[in-house]
Design a protein around this motif. Sequence first.
Motif, PDB file in Angstrom:
ATOM      1  N   MET A  76     111.318  50.499  22.805  1.00 30.23           N
ATOM      2  CA  MET A  76     111.924  51.356  23.802  1.00 30.23           C
ATOM      3  C   MET A  76     113.397  51.659  23.364  1.00 30.23           C
ATOM      4  N   PRO A  77     113.375  52.551  22.287  1.00 30.73           N
ATOM      5  CA  PRO A  77     114.720  52.601  21.879  1.00 30.73           C
ATOM      6  C   PRO A  77     115.913  53.432  22.794  1.00 30.73           C
ATOM      7  N   GLY A  78     115.471  53.711  23.715  1.00 31.79           N
ATOM      8  CA  GLY A  78     116.488  54.459  24.920  1.00 31.79           C
ATOM      9  C   GLY A  78     116.952  53.085  25.997  1.00 31.79           C
ATOM     10  N   ILE A  79     116.536  51.966  25.862  1.00 28.25           N
ATOM     11  CA  ILE A  79     116.810  51.081  26.894  1.00 28.25           C
ATOM     12  C   ILE A  79     118.118  50.524  26.715  1.00 28.25           C
ATOM     13  N   ARG A  80     118.936  50.312  27.568  1.00 28.24           N
ATOM     14  CA  ARG A  80     120.082  49.497  27.450  1.00 28.24           C
ATOM     15  C   ARG A  80     120.097  48.255  28.130  1.00 28.24           C
ATOM     16  N   VAL A  81     120.662  47.125  27.342  1.00 27.21           N
ATOM     17  CA  VAL A  81     120.658  45.708  27.578  1.00 27.21           C
ATOM     18  C   VAL A  81     122.129  45.386  27.989  1.00 27.21           C
ATOM     19  N   ILE A  82     122.296  44.471  28.880  1.00 27.18           N
ATOM     20  CA  ILE A  82     123.693  43.854  29.127  1.00 27.18           C
ATOM     21  C   ILE A  82     123.125  42.225  28.936  1.00 27.18           C
ATOM     22  N   ALA A  83     123.765  41.505  28.222  1.00 26.62           N
ATOM     23  CA  ALA A  83     123.704  40.058  27.992  1.00 26.62           C
ATOM     24  C   ALA A  83     124.496  39.409  29.126  1.00 26.62           C
ATOM     25  N   LEU A  84     123.643  38.433  29.608  1.00 26.95           N
ATOM     26  CA  LEU A  84     124.303  37.461  30.563  1.00 26.95           C
ATOM     27  C   LEU A  84     124.531  36.243  29.994  1.00 26.95           C
ATOM     28  N   SER A  85     126.088  35.660  29.986  1.00 23.12           N
ATOM     29  CA  SER A  85     126.262  34.478  28.979  1.00 23.12           C
ATOM     30  C   SER A  85     127.224  33.463  29.715  1.00 23.12           C
ATOM     31  N   MET A  86     126.917  32.313  29.239  1.00 24.86           N
ATOM     32  CA  MET A  86     128.100  31.090  29.737  1.00 24.86           C
ATOM     33  C   MET A  86     129.336  31.382  28.751  1.00 24.86           C
TER      34      MET A  86
END
Length: 222
Positions: A76-86
Amino acid sequence: MKHDIRLAVADDHEIYLDGLALMLSRQNHIQLVGRAADGRELVELVHREKPDVVMTDIKMPKMDGIAATRQLVQEMPGIRVIALSMFDEEGLIVEMLEAGAKGYLLKNADKQEILEAIESVFEDHTYYCKSTSAKLAGMIARSKFNPYRQKDAVTFTEREQEIIKLICQQLTAQQIGDRIFLSKRTVEGYRTRILEKMDVRNTAGVVMYALKHNLVREEDIA
């Protein structure tokens, strides 16, 4: 904002996920379309609900956030992902960005920054957490992650370059003004133009852009 942002969230820590989901569900411009406890659930959720933005933990059972992000971005090339991290997962944050994430947040980010990150990536901007350390900035600068590749070249005046270096040293507008004999208001005007030219949202974004474009060196920001 005019449009609702369709959002999916994933985290295997139920208490954190509950709190995040509750906060997000209270936002008028955000529609929480689903939540997942692992990467496989997330992939299925995204295919089913087709959200605009995904927020996902990096370390999860069955399939981690890196593998899930890589698969989602390919399918899904249009998807925008934000990583949640320690805070101590710098290497994993770099892997998430290289896998296709548009930004990252530390899990101790406040409500305002979480919303700012969601809105930024929804508008197709890269978002760097305000708490980005000099160590992480250097790691990202050396990585394969490069959101600037397809953007037009930007030129900065000598004065702007001078101010960029001082911003990267974490100086305030007042401190920069005192250093180069300008008023605080003038420096703030320069800072606004610099952020617009770089297409970034905060000091962390300025640091990352400056490192990637050799406007500063890592030793200048340490």
